[in-house]
Design an enzyme around this catalytic site. Structure first.
Site, PDB file in Angstrom:
ATOM      1  N   ASN A   1      22.182  51.224  45.971  1.00 54.92           N
ATOM      2  CA  ASN A   1      21.754  49.826  45.878  1.00 54.92           C
ATOM      3  C   ASN A   1      22.740  48.858  46.521  1.00 54.92           C
ATOM      4  O   ASN A   1      22.345  47.786  46.983  1.00 54.92           O
ATOM      5  CB  ASN A   1      21.557  49.479  44.389  1.00 54.92           C
ATOM      6  N   ALA A   2      24.031  49.214  46.571  1.00 51.63           N
ATOM      7  CA  ALA A   2      25.055  48.282  47.055  1.00 51.63           C
ATOM      8  C   ALA A   2      24.705  47.789  48.457  1.00 51.63           C
ATOM      9  O   ALA A   2      24.490  48.591  49.368  1.00 51.63           O
ATOM     10  CB  ALA A   2      26.423  48.959  47.061  1.00 51.63           C
TER      11      ALA A   2
ATOM     12  N   ILE B   1      24.838  44.073  51.317  1.00 56.15           N
ATOM     13  CA  ILE B   1      25.247  42.708  51.640  1.00 56.15           C
ATOM     14  C   ILE B   1      24.257  42.127  52.648  1.00 56.15           C
ATOM     15  O   ILE B   1      23.556  42.873  53.333  1.00 56.15           O
ATOM     16  CB  ILE B   1      26.680  42.671  52.233  1.00 56.15           C
TER      17      ILE B   1
ATOM     18  N   ASP C   1      23.528  37.002  56.731  1.00 60.15           N
ATOM     19  CA  ASP C   1      22.553  36.802  57.807  1.00 60.15           C
ATOM     20  C   ASP C   1      22.993  35.724  58.803  1.00 60.15           C
ATOM     21  O   ASP C   1      23.477  34.675  58.409  1.00 60.15           O
ATOM     22  CB  ASP C   1      21.198  36.389  57.216  1.00 60.15           C
TER      23      ASP C   1
ATOM     24  N   GLY D   1      17.709  35.929  61.601  1.00 54.21           N
ATOM     25  CA  GLY D   1      19.098  36.212  61.240  1.00 54.21           C
ATOM     26  C   GLY D   1      19.313  37.605  60.680  1.00 54.21           C
ATOM     27  O   GLY D   1      20.402  37.918  60.209  1.00 54.21           O
TER      28      GLY D   1
ATOM     29  N   TYR E   1      20.744  43.370  59.202  1.00 51.13           N
ATOM     30  CA  TYR E   1      20.194  43.702  57.869  1.00 51.13           C
ATOM     31  C   TYR E   1      18.863  44.434  58.019  1.00 51.13           C
ATOM     32  O   TYR E   1      18.625  45.467  57.376  1.00 51.13           O
ATOM     33  CB  TYR E   1      20.029  42.408  57.080  1.00 51.13           C
TER      34      TYR E   1
ATOM     35  N   ILE F   1      14.132  38.638  45.312  1.00 50.31           N
ATOM     36  CA  ILE F   1      14.465  38.808  43.896  1.00 50.31           C
ATOM     37  C   ILE F   1      15.554  37.782  43.545  1.00 50.31           C
ATOM     38  O   ILE F   1      16.464  37.552  44.345  1.00 50.31           O
ATOM     39  CB  ILE F   1      14.990  40.242  43.628  1.00 50.31           C
TER      40      ILE F   1
HETATM   41  P1  NDP Z   1      23.982  40.848  44.939  1.00 48.02           P
HETATM   42  O1  NDP Z   1      24.755  40.225  46.030  1.00 48.02           O
HETATM   43  O2  NDP Z   1      23.466  40.019  43.824  1.00 48.02           O
HETATM   44  O3  NDP Z   1      24.860  42.055  44.291  1.00 48.02           O
HETATM   45  C1  NDP Z   1      25.389  43.006  45.157  1.00 48.02           C
HETATM   46  C2  NDP Z   1      26.057  44.104  44.369  1.00 48.02           C
HETATM   47  O4  NDP Z   1      26.486  45.110  45.297  1.00 48.02           O
HETATM   48  C3  NDP Z   1      27.293  43.662  43.609  1.00 48.02           C
HETATM   49  O5  NDP Z   1      27.394  44.427  42.440  1.00 48.02           O
HETATM   50  C4  NDP Z   1      28.418  44.001  44.588  1.00 48.02           C
HETATM   51  O6  NDP Z   1      29.669  44.234  43.950  1.00 48.02           O
HETATM   52  C5  NDP Z   1      27.906  45.291  45.172  1.00 48.02           C
HETATM   53  N1  NDP Z   1      28.440  45.607  46.493  1.00 48.02           N
HETATM   54  C6  NDP Z   1      28.309  44.899  47.641  1.00 48.02           C
HETATM   55  N2  NDP Z   1      28.943  45.519  48.641  1.00 48.02           N
HETATM   56  C7  NDP Z   1      29.487  46.653  48.105  1.00 48.02           C
HETATM   57  C8  NDP Z   1      30.269  47.699  48.634  1.00 48.02           C
HETATM   58  N3  NDP Z   1      30.642  47.733  49.905  1.00 48.02           N
HETATM   59  N4  NDP Z   1      30.661  48.697  47.793  1.00 48.02           N
HETATM   60  C9  NDP Z   1      30.300  48.696  46.493  1.00 48.02           C
HETATM   61  N5  NDP Z   1      29.551  47.725  45.934  1.00 48.02           N
HETATM   62  C10 NDP Z   1      29.161  46.711  46.739  1.00 48.02           C
HETATM   63  O7  NDP Z   1      22.799  41.628  45.668  1.00 48.02           O
HETATM   64  P2  NDP Z   1      21.334  41.983  45.132  1.00 48.02           P
HETATM   65  O8  NDP Z   1      21.413  42.487  43.753  1.00 48.02           O
HETATM   66  O9  NDP Z   1      20.433  40.873  45.447  1.00 48.02           O
HETATM   67  O10 NDP Z   1      20.961  43.179  46.131  1.00 48.02           O
HETATM   68  C11 NDP Z   1      21.105  44.539  45.757  1.00 48.02           C
HETATM   69  C12 NDP Z   1      20.403  45.411  46.784  1.00 48.02           C
HETATM   70  O11 NDP Z   1      19.032  45.026  46.859  1.00 48.02           O
HETATM   71  C13 NDP Z   1      20.957  45.281  48.202  1.00 48.02           C
HETATM   72  O12 NDP Z   1      20.887  46.545  48.842  1.00 48.02           O
HETATM   73  C14 NDP Z   1      19.993  44.315  48.855  1.00 48.02           C
HETATM   74  O13 NDP Z   1      19.953  44.471  50.232  1.00 48.02           O
HETATM   75  C15 NDP Z   1      18.693  44.739  48.191  1.00 48.02           C
HETATM   76  N6  NDP Z   1      17.669  43.729  48.231  1.00 48.02           N
HETATM   77  C16 NDP Z   1      17.828  42.523  47.610  1.00 48.02           C
HETATM   78  C17 NDP Z   1      16.823  41.582  47.642  1.00 48.02           C
HETATM   79  C18 NDP Z   1      16.910  40.256  46.950  1.00 48.02           C
HETATM   80  O14 NDP Z   1      16.000  39.457  47.148  1.00 48.02           O
HETATM   81  N7  NDP Z   1      17.930  39.983  46.147  1.00 48.02           N
HETATM   82  C19 NDP Z   1      15.582  41.832  48.376  1.00 48.02           C
HETATM   83  C20 NDP Z   1      15.513  43.139  48.982  1.00 48.02           C
HETATM   84  C21 NDP Z   1      16.522  44.037  48.904  1.00 48.02           C
HETATM   85  P3  NDP Z   1      30.697  43.006  43.592  1.00 48.02           P
HETATM   86  O15 NDP Z   1      30.107  42.329  42.378  1.00 48.02           O
HETATM   87  O16 NDP Z   1      31.962  43.676  43.296  1.00 48.02           O
HETATM   88  O17 NDP Z   1      30.703  42.115  44.788  1.00 48.02           O
END
Ligand code: NDP
Length: 241
Positions: free
Chosen positions: A82-83, A85, A88, A143, A147, A180
């Site tokens: 899931n992790a 970033i 964009d 952008g 991604y 989301i």
């Molecule tokens: P958030 O930015 O809210 O949270 C991201 C999470 O990922 C945090 O826990 C962060 O840790 C962790 N993280 C980021 N980079 C790394 C890394 N290199 N190694 C380990 N952990 C990492 O993102 P979302 O919850 O919104 O998104 C989660 C997933 O869902 C992503 O893959 C995103 O692309 C996907 N997604 C999200 C959508 C949305 O609308 N929100 C839509 C479609 C897909 P820390 O807290 O330490 O920074």
């Protein structure tokens, strides 16, 4: 023994929602995160979910991180990649460092962690891998060259690994969330979000992390052993494929 799930990027947002839902459903859960120690600590203190800090973009760190989880809790039965970033920007304004950071995290990061668990899962004859992709895999926004490219690749990664793995009891599926309500989406201007919800999401609201978590729970069940290589959309009707 109760199944053990590892959720990457679980200190905040969708990953946190998935980790909480899995724990509430009775799974043992380990969470990974990159930097936000306060958020990780609250996950452990409030929900009794242990958190492991490493950068999934780093192969060696992923190897050591998974080894720590296995040493503490035993073999990983379920992996939720899931992790991610989303820094964009239009390509003409994007440095190659940003391109590499997105691909290293959102694509290579899924490989880096999966590579640690796939052989043991095959050997055990059981595994569930769920890759969090995105609506942007199919309909990338402005952008989103990096991604969208990473998320599109995750769909093919999912299908190829699913094909290789199903005969050994390991299923591999993707979930493609729409917008989301998390920190990632909240960086957008409120006016833009209002327009998005009003004019582009038939459900008339942003998604909630629970909407995604519900789908993951369905896919990781022992009984979901005939579902593999699928991508499930969770987007309020924004795109219908
Ligand atoms: P958030 O930015 O809210 O949270 C991201 C999470 O990922 C945090 O826990 C962060 O840790 C962790 N993280 C980021 N980079 C790394 C890394 N290199 N190694 C380990 N952990 C990492 O993102 P979302 O919850 O919104 O998104 C989660 C997933 O869902 C992503 O893959 C995103 O692309 C996907 N997604 C999200 C959508 C949305 O609308 N929100 C839509 C479609 C897909 P820390 O807290 O330490 O920074």
């Amino acid at each position: 023994m109760t199944r053990l799930a590892l959720v990457t990027g679980a200190s905040r947002g969708i990953g946190r929602g998935i980790a909480r839902a899995l724990a509430a459903a009775g799974y043992r859960v380990a969470a990974n995160y990159r930097a936000n120690d306060d958020a990780a600590r609250s996950l452990t203190e409030e929900h009794a979910i242990p958190a492991y800090k490493w950068n999934v973009a780093d192969y060696q760190a992923s190897r050591e991180g998974v080894e720590r989880v296995v040493a503490d809790h035993g073999a990983i039965d379920i992996l939720v990649n899931n992790a991610g970033i989303s820094p964009d920007r239009f390509m003409h304004k994007m440095g190659d460092d940003v391109w590499r950071q997105v691909i290293d995290t959102n694509l290579n990061g899924y490989f880096n962690v999966t590579h640690q668990v796939i052989a043991p899962m095959r050997k055990a004859g059981f595994g569930r891998i769920v890759n969090i992709a995105s609506l942007s895999a199919f309909a990338p926004n402005y952008g989103e060259t990096a991604y969208g490219a990473a998320k599109g690749a995750i769909i093919s990664f999912t299908k190829a690994l699913a094909k290789e793995s199903i005969a050994r009891g390991v299923t591999v599926n993707a979930v493609a969330p729409g917008y989301i309500d998390t920190d990632m989406v909240r960086v957008a201007p409120q006016e833009w979000l209002d327009d998005l919800v009003r004019n582009h999401i038939p459900a008339g609201r942003l998604g909630r992390v629970e909407d995604v978590a519900r789908c993951v729970l369905f896919l990781v069940a022992d009984e979901a052993d005939f579902i593999t290589g699928a991508t499930v959309d969770v987007n309020g009707g924004q795109i219908m494929r």
